[in-house]
Design a protein around this motif. Structure first.
Motif, PDB file in Angstrom:
ATOM      1  N   ALA A 140       0.857  -1.180   0.000  1.00  0.00           N
ATOM      2  CA  ALA A 140       0.000   0.000   0.000  1.00  0.00           C
ATOM      3  C   ALA A 140       0.898   1.236   0.000  1.00  0.00           C
ATOM      4  O   ALA A 140       1.800   1.352   0.828  1.00  0.00           O
ATOM      5  N   ILE A 141       0.657   2.152  -0.943  1.00  0.00           N
ATOM      6  CA  ILE A 141       1.505   3.326  -1.097  1.00  0.00           C
ATOM      7  C   ILE A 141       0.640   4.587  -0.978  1.00  0.00           C
ATOM      8  O   ILE A 141      -0.049   4.964  -1.932  1.00  0.00           O
ATOM      9  N   PRO A 142       0.628   5.230   0.205  1.00  0.00           N
ATOM     10  CA  PRO A 142      -0.146   6.462   0.361  1.00  0.00           C
ATOM     11  C   PRO A 142       0.432   7.563  -0.529  1.00  0.00           C
ATOM     12  O   PRO A 142       1.650   7.638  -0.722  1.00  0.00           O
ATOM     13  N   TRP A 143      -0.459   8.432  -1.076  1.00  0.00           N
ATOM     14  CA  TRP A 143       0.007   9.538  -1.905  1.00  0.00           C
ATOM     15  C   TRP A 143      -0.850  10.778  -1.653  1.00  0.00           C
ATOM     16  O   TRP A 143      -1.979  10.682  -1.183  1.00  0.00           O
ATOM     17  N   ALA A 144      -0.298  11.937  -1.944  1.00  0.00           N
ATOM     18  CA  ALA A 144      -1.007  13.215  -1.860  1.00  0.00           C
ATOM     19  C   ALA A 144      -0.444  14.132  -2.935  1.00  0.00           C
ATOM     20  O   ALA A 144       0.765  14.331  -3.020  1.00  0.00           O
ATOM     21  N   ARG A 170      -5.300  16.414  -3.348  1.00  0.00           N
ATOM     22  CA  ARG A 170      -5.958  15.103  -3.438  1.00  0.00           C
ATOM     23  C   ARG A 170      -5.061  14.079  -2.771  1.00  0.00           C
ATOM     24  O   ARG A 170      -3.847  14.251  -2.704  1.00  0.00           O
ATOM     25  N   ASN A 171      -5.676  12.999  -2.280  1.00  0.00           N
ATOM     26  CA  ASN A 171      -4.859  11.949  -1.674  1.00  0.00           C
ATOM     27  C   ASN A 171      -5.558  10.611  -1.799  1.00  0.00           C
ATOM     28  O   ASN A 171      -6.742  10.545  -2.119  1.00  0.00           O
ATOM     29  N   GLY A 172      -4.800   9.566  -1.579  1.00  0.00           N
ATOM     30  CA  GLY A 172      -5.343   8.221  -1.672  1.00  0.00           C
ATOM     31  C   GLY A 172      -4.276   7.185  -1.374  1.00  0.00           C
ATOM     32  O   GLY A 172      -3.225   7.507  -0.825  1.00  0.00           O
ATOM     33  N   VAL A 173      -4.562   5.964  -1.780  1.00  0.00           N
ATOM     34  CA  VAL A 173      -3.622   4.867  -1.593  1.00  0.00           C
ATOM     35  C   VAL A 173      -3.511   4.117  -2.917  1.00  0.00           C
ATOM     36  O   VAL A 173      -4.530   3.733  -3.507  1.00  0.00           O
TER      37      VAL A 173
END
Length: 106
Positions: free
Chosen positions: A78-82, A86-89
């Motif tokens: 799982a790689i969290p991003w922003a 906006r953000n997500g996984v």
């Protein structure tokens, strides 16, 4: 730090055939260090708490899986991003392989 998801107790079923992972110009992306082509496969992940649809990116050969198949996921990360508010996984795995002789009931 890498965040790995344990998929041993989860049922993972392909919901959309693997497709090339393309950039904004429509060109298939490749892995930075190896140059291997990247693929996106949509799956439904089910466990005792419910289910969720996610897209898993793999690199190398196109995964040999099809819609409806139950699959084994090797090292799901799982790689969290922003970005730009906006953000997500994002999800990435080494491979997706069909569980021999299995498909979900239709």
């Amino acid at each position: 730090m890498k965040l790995y998801v344990d998929t041993q107790s989860k049922q993972v079923q392909v919901t959309k055939d693997p497709e090339p992972k393309n950039d904004q110009n429509g060109n298939q992306r490749s892995e930075k260090n190896t140059g291997r082509l990247m693929w996106s496969t949509q799956v439904f992940v089910l466990d005792e708490t419910g289910g969720e649809i996610i897209t898993i990116t793999t690199a190398g050969e196109k995964p040999g899986v099809t819609v409806g198949q139950l699959v084994a996921v090797e090292q799901l990360e799982a790689i969290p991003w922003a970005t730009n508010g906006r953000n997500g996984v994002a999800f990435r795995a080494i491979s997706l392989k069909s569980k021999a002789g299995t498909s979900a009931a239709k």
